[in-house]
Motif scaffolding. Sequence first.
Motif, mmCIF file in Angstrom:
data_model
loop_
_atom_site.group_PDB
_atom_site.id
_atom_site.type_symbol
_atom_site.label_atom_id
_atom_site.label_comp_id
_atom_site.label_asym_id
_atom_site.label_seq_id
_atom_site.Cartn_x
_atom_site.Cartn_y
_atom_site.Cartn_z
ATOM 1 N N ALA A 39 12.403 28.284 48.720
ATOM 2 C CA ALA A 39 12.740 29.679 49.554
ATOM 3 C C ALA A 39 12.692 30.891 48.992
ATOM 4 C CB ALA A 39 14.318 29.059 50.331
ATOM 5 N N ILE A 40 13.681 30.967 47.559
ATOM 6 C CA ILE A 40 13.710 32.066 46.699
ATOM 7 C C ILE A 40 12.353 32.387 46.273
ATOM 8 C CG2 ILE A 40 14.514 33.140 44.580
ATOM 9 C CD1 ILE A 40 17.104 31.566 45.149
ATOM 10 N N GLY A 41 11.486 31.477 45.973
ATOM 11 C CA GLY A 41 10.136 31.897 45.598
ATOM 12 C C GLY A 41 9.459 32.802 46.587
ATOM 13 N N VAL A 42 9.521 32.256 47.860
ATOM 14 C CA VAL A 42 8.815 32.781 48.919
ATOM 15 C C VAL A 42 9.442 34.131 49.289
ATOM 16 C CG1 VAL A 42 8.215 32.512 51.581
ATOM 17 C CG2 VAL A 42 7.964 30.677 50.086
ATOM 18 N N THR A 43 10.724 34.271 49.294
ATOM 19 C CA THR A 43 11.542 35.445 49.506
ATOM 20 C C THR A 43 11.239 36.525 48.547
ATOM 21 O OG1 THR A 43 13.403 34.240 50.493
ATOM 22 C CG2 THR A 43 13.849 36.365 49.778
ATOM 23 N N LEU A 44 10.968 36.145 47.312
ATOM 24 C CA LEU A 44 10.717 37.155 46.340
ATOM 25 C C LEU A 44 9.388 37.855 46.487
ATOM 26 C CD1 LEU A 44 11.073 36.821 42.441
ATOM 27 C CD2 LEU A 44 9.100 37.488 43.483
ATOM 28 N N ALA A 66 7.948 35.584 36.691
ATOM 29 C CA ALA A 66 9.193 35.359 37.427
ATOM 30 C C ALA A 66 9.043 34.053 38.402
ATOM 31 C CB ALA A 66 9.752 36.442 38.170
ATOM 32 N N LEU A 67 7.878 33.867 39.027
ATOM 33 C CA LEU A 67 7.683 32.784 39.794
ATOM 34 C C LEU A 67 7.683 31.679 39.066
ATOM 35 C CD1 LEU A 67 5.255 34.334 42.520
ATOM 36 C CD2 LEU A 67 7.735 33.560 42.831
ATOM 37 N N VAL A 68 6.967 31.716 37.995
ATOM 38 C CA VAL A 68 6.845 30.607 36.985
ATOM 39 C C VAL A 68 8.187 30.238 36.476
ATOM 40 C CG1 VAL A 68 5.804 29.673 34.947
ATOM 41 C CG2 VAL A 68 4.507 31.118 36.227
ATOM 42 N N GLY A 69 8.992 31.276 36.111
ATOM 43 C CA GLY A 69 10.349 30.911 35.913
ATOM 44 C C GLY A 69 11.107 30.210 36.965
ATOM 45 N N ILE A 70 11.020 30.687 38.064
ATOM 46 C CA ILE A 70 11.676 29.960 39.221
ATOM 47 C C ILE A 70 11.047 28.537 39.507
ATOM 48 C CG2 ILE A 70 12.023 29.886 41.634
ATOM 49 C CD1 ILE A 70 11.876 32.980 41.498
ATOM 50 N N ALA A 71 9.965 28.443 39.170
ATOM 51 C CA ALA A 71 9.460 26.876 39.197
ATOM 52 C C ALA A 71 9.919 26.039 38.272
ATOM 53 C CB ALA A 71 7.904 27.144 39.406
ATOM 54 N N ILE A 72 9.913 26.634 37.157
ATOM 55 C CA ILE A 72 10.755 25.594 36.046
ATOM 56 C C ILE A 72 12.104 25.364 36.359
ATOM 57 C CG2 ILE A 72 11.011 25.729 33.667
ATOM 58 C CD1 ILE A 72 8.673 27.395 33.270
ATOM 59 N N VAL A 73 12.780 26.417 36.811
ATOM 60 C CA VAL A 73 14.422 26.045 36.984
ATOM 61 C C VAL A 73 14.446 25.008 38.201
ATOM 62 C CG1 VAL A 73 16.536 27.270 37.799
ATOM 63 C CG2 VAL A 73 15.172 28.297 35.916
ATOM 64 N N THR A 74 13.468 25.046 39.027
ATOM 65 C CA THR A 74 13.618 24.220 40.314
ATOM 66 C C THR A 74 13.186 22.902 39.787
ATOM 67 O OG1 THR A 74 12.854 26.100 41.802
ATOM 68 C CG2 THR A 74 12.305 23.764 42.379
ATOM 69 N N LEU A 101 9.417 21.886 53.707
ATOM 70 C CA LEU A 101 8.628 22.722 53.178
ATOM 71 C C LEU A 101 8.183 23.922 54.467
ATOM 72 C CD1 LEU A 101 5.892 20.735 51.291
ATOM 73 C CD2 LEU A 101 7.646 22.361 50.358
ATOM 74 N N ILE A 102 8.131 23.505 55.703
ATOM 75 C CA ILE A 102 7.900 24.420 56.622
ATOM 76 C C ILE A 102 9.139 25.412 56.776
ATOM 77 C CG2 ILE A 102 7.665 24.753 59.152
ATOM 78 C CD1 ILE A 102 5.946 22.185 58.936
ATOM 79 N N LEU A 103 10.569 24.655 56.735
ATOM 80 C CA LEU A 103 11.598 25.535 57.031
ATOM 81 C C LEU A 103 11.784 26.443 55.762
ATOM 82 C CD1 LEU A 103 13.925 22.742 58.342
ATOM 83 C CD2 LEU A 103 13.496 24.690 59.462
ATOM 84 N N ALA A 104 11.406 25.841 54.446
ATOM 85 C CA ALA A 104 11.766 26.642 53.250
ATOM 86 C C ALA A 104 11.013 28.005 53.290
ATOM 87 C CB ALA A 104 11.226 25.866 51.992
ATOM 88 N N VAL A 105 9.678 27.968 53.731
ATOM 89 C CA VAL A 105 8.803 28.924 53.972
ATOM 90 C C VAL A 105 9.192 30.058 55.093
ATOM 91 C CG1 VAL A 105 6.388 29.765 54.764
ATOM 92 C CG2 VAL A 105 6.648 27.850 53.149
ATOM 93 N N PHE A 106 9.726 29.438 56.145
ATOM 94 C CA PHE A 106 10.341 30.321 57.059
ATOM 95 C C PHE A 106 11.576 30.950 56.559
ATOM 96 C CE2 PHE A 106 7.848 28.063 60.320
ATOM 97 C CZ PHE A 106 7.397 29.250 61.366
ATOM 98 N N CYS A 107 12.239 30.226 55.973
ATOM 99 C CA CYS A 107 13.721 30.794 55.233
ATOM 100 C C CYS A 107 13.304 31.827 54.277
ATOM 101 C CB CYS A 107 14.344 29.563 54.347
ATOM 102 S SG CYS A 107 15.671 30.330 53.539
ATOM 103 N N GLY A 108 12.346 31.516 53.519
ATOM 104 C CA GLY A 108 12.075 32.595 52.504
ATOM 105 C C GLY A 108 11.434 34.188 53.209
#
Length: 345
Positions: free
Chosen positions: A105-110, A143-151, A174-181
């Motif tokens: 969600a945060i990755g998509v939002t970013l 930053a997206l790579v870092g978020i992926a690693i933390v995830t 996944l669908i909800l996470a994308v919509f959330c983002g």
Amino acid sequence: MISIISGIGWHTVGAASAASFYAPISKVKQWSWETTWAIAGLFSWILLPWIVTWFLVPDFSSFYGQISSHAFLGMFLFGAMWGIGNVNYGLTMRYLGMSLGIGIAIGVTLVVGTIMPTIINGTFLHLLTTRSGQITMVGIIIALVGIAIVTYAGHKKEQALGSQVVDFNLKKGLILAVFCGIFSAGFAFGLSAAEPIRLESLHIGIDPLYAMLPSYGIIMGGGALVNFAYCFIRLAIKPELSVRHDFSFPWKNLIINGVLAATGGIMWYLQFFFYAWGQASIPNSLSFVNWMLHMSMYVLCGGIVGLALAEWKGVGSRPVRILCLGMIVIVIAANVVGLGMAAEA
């Protein structure tokens, strides 16, 4: 350069408040989540934005009378969009679990909150054709790579602790996470629509650090409408939920719960208060980086808060090392973005 460093610093302070806001809320006892969330939201989305505006703006009617109805509508609707993202956030956690849900969600939002305003404003080519823009884009990717690693680290933690998502559904999650983002990025869009308020604030002599704050009551009002509707509808139709039950306890318990919920709401508001400070410290031509800095620092501070609260105790050293690696990558990303901004300045 000093302004850029202070901007990154203020975004970090705001992100730390956001990463910590749920700590007091989690201490609320015997209340439904809906009641707790509504009380927190009352302080976060309604009271604090307008109290701060009351201190800043001497004459509401004169100030807001200078703003077009089109700008008001844009801010409110984008705020409602952000509110829909908040509701989807909880559903994402239900189907993916905390780590995967938050990370996606945060990755998509970013990405959406950083890139889309530049496309709408017609400045996206600036990112691709200038040295500063290219450096900044590299920072966003890092930053997206870092978020992926933390995830991934969070996912390993959940496995080590034996956490299971009862309703796990990868496709639906996944669908909800994308919509959330996408919908959560509405706040970034709302801030872009609030540019007339920022300019009017500067015109009447409000300090640049506070110039964006008079727009928050409108943007957050849109989000509040969606969130309150969601909470109150659930309280009304779910037999296991009841406002009467939540307020049937002794006054001492009610006061404690109210203070905890209010504290969480205040901390949630403070993330955007300091976001405004960070935004004001960064040159307007580089405003697109503010959302990226906020979201990546949110993940960074979330990891630090989790370690401080001993949430990673007993998971073993490998997930913690992966977490630390991800946080280091996010710090590197912030520095790269800072270099890009310095090149522009």
